[in-house]
Design an enzyme around this catalytic site. Structure first.
Site, mmCIF file in Angstrom:
data_model
loop_
_atom_site.group_PDB
_atom_site.id
_atom_site.type_symbol
_atom_site.label_atom_id
_atom_site.label_comp_id
_atom_site.label_asym_id
_atom_site.label_seq_id
_atom_site.Cartn_x
_atom_site.Cartn_y
_atom_site.Cartn_z
ATOM 1 N N HIS A 1 0.812 -1.220 0.000
ATOM 2 C CA HIS A 1 0.000 0.000 0.000
ATOM 3 C C HIS A 1 0.845 1.270 0.000
ATOM 4 C CE1 HIS A 1 -3.791 -2.074 0.426
ATOM 5 N NE2 HIS A 1 -3.406 -2.697 1.507
ATOM 6 N N GLU B 1 -5.477 -12.555 6.695
ATOM 7 C CA GLU B 1 -6.345 -11.380 6.759
ATOM 8 C C GLU B 1 -7.566 -11.516 5.852
ATOM 9 O OE1 GLU B 1 -4.013 -7.966 5.593
ATOM 10 O OE2 GLU B 1 -3.210 -8.940 3.817
HETATM 11 C C1 3PY Z 1 -4.265 -4.694 8.067
HETATM 12 O O1 3PY Z 1 -4.452 -4.200 9.181
HETATM 13 O O2 3PY Z 1 -5.132 -5.298 7.430
HETATM 14 C C2 3PY Z 1 -2.962 -4.611 7.454
HETATM 15 O O3 3PY Z 1 -2.655 -5.371 6.579
HETATM 16 C C3 3PY Z 1 -2.023 -3.540 7.878
HETATM 17 O O4 3PY Z 1 -1.713 -2.738 6.772
#
Ligand code: 3PY
Length: 265
Positions: free
Chosen positions: A45, A159
């Site tokens: 990012h 994530e």
């Molecule tokens: C998140 O918090 O999803 C991250 O990947 C940090 O940039």
């Protein structure tokens, strides 16, 4: 090595780093001088292209601090270009499957040598050729190729809901050193407003699951943090490695505080 020393210290100590989203060797050098174990160069990012990544990695390593690069995606050519800078390790976002984790590890490792230096290690398809990585390590090419597989740190971000559901298996992949939680993306993938993750019990449960998966596999666990209290709390929870905010966060906080004071004049 810097990170391994900190993670394996007795008494246990957190491995703490900073996170750069802006380019520039001076910024990277000054951040590395502040006492961190690692500085992460965010090419997912961040506003950091190839040449700036080289400059930041070299500046961080010269301070005796580990430069880690977050690559934009698990692509062979991105891993190659990143490790060719002399980065000590990579952080790969959005890791959702065992197959992707295995592929990532293979991109990051040279084919194992037939002798005892690396024969027992995870083998891969990384191409030989960068003069820059050996230079950053102060080695010749031969020594770098013989030692890089052992020294290259591979962290994967859990994530996504898919990654969460596969985290136990991803943690077991040979060559994956760390599961690192991106709490904002994890919350987002679960259908919650990303920044509200600290107050969402389902996200907190997911975070515990990933931590447990890493530990059960004998791997490190890391987490994105934005303040010292979070670093402390996650360390006490069992996490090994955290970042303390980022350059852009520091810029925003300082300006908001000082501008706030001016408004009272
Ligand atoms: C998140 O918090 O999803 C991250 O990947 C940090 O940039």
């Amino acid at each position: 090595k810097v990170m391994a020393d900190a993670a394996q210290s007795n008494p246990r100590k957190p491995v703490v780093g900073s996170w750069l989203m802006l380019p520039g060797a001076s910024l990277a050098r000054m951040t590395a001088q502040m006492g961190y174990d690692f500085v992460l160069v965010d090419c997912e990012h961040g506003d950091i292209a190839d040449a700036a990544m080289h400059a930041s990695v070299g500046a961080i390593a010269a301070q005796g601090v580990s430069p880690i690069v977050r690559i934009p995606a698990p692509e062979n050519w991105l891993v190659k270009r990143t490790l060719d800078t002399g980065a000590h390790g990579i952080l790969c976002p959005m890791m959702s499957t065992v197959e992707d984790a295995r592929a990532l590890v293979s991109y990051a490792k040279f084919p194992a040598l037939k002798d005892k230096r690396t024969a027992e290690m995870v083998s891969g398809v990384r191409g030989v050729g960068s003069p820059f990585a050996p230079a950053v390590f102060g080695m010749g090419m031969g020594e770098y190729v013989a030692t890089a597989n052992r020294n290259t740190f591979i962290a994967v971000q859990i994530e996504t809901v898919e990654g969460l559901n596969n985290c136990e298996e991803i943690a077991k992949v040979d060559g994956v050193d760390m599961l690192f939680i991106g709490p904002n993306d994890l919350a987002s993938s679960m259908g919650y407003p990303p920044l509200e993750h600290p107050n969402i019990p389902e996200v907190q449960e997911a975070i515990k699951r990933v931590l447990g998966a890493a530990k059960a596999a004998g791997k490190y666990a890391g987490m994105f943090c934005t303040a010292a209290e979070q670093v402390q709390a996650r360390f006490e929870q069992g996490f090994d490695l955290m970042n303390l905010g980022a350059d852009v966060i520091a810029l925003g906080v300082w300006n908001a505080v000082e501008l706030g004071k001016l408004k009272n004049i």
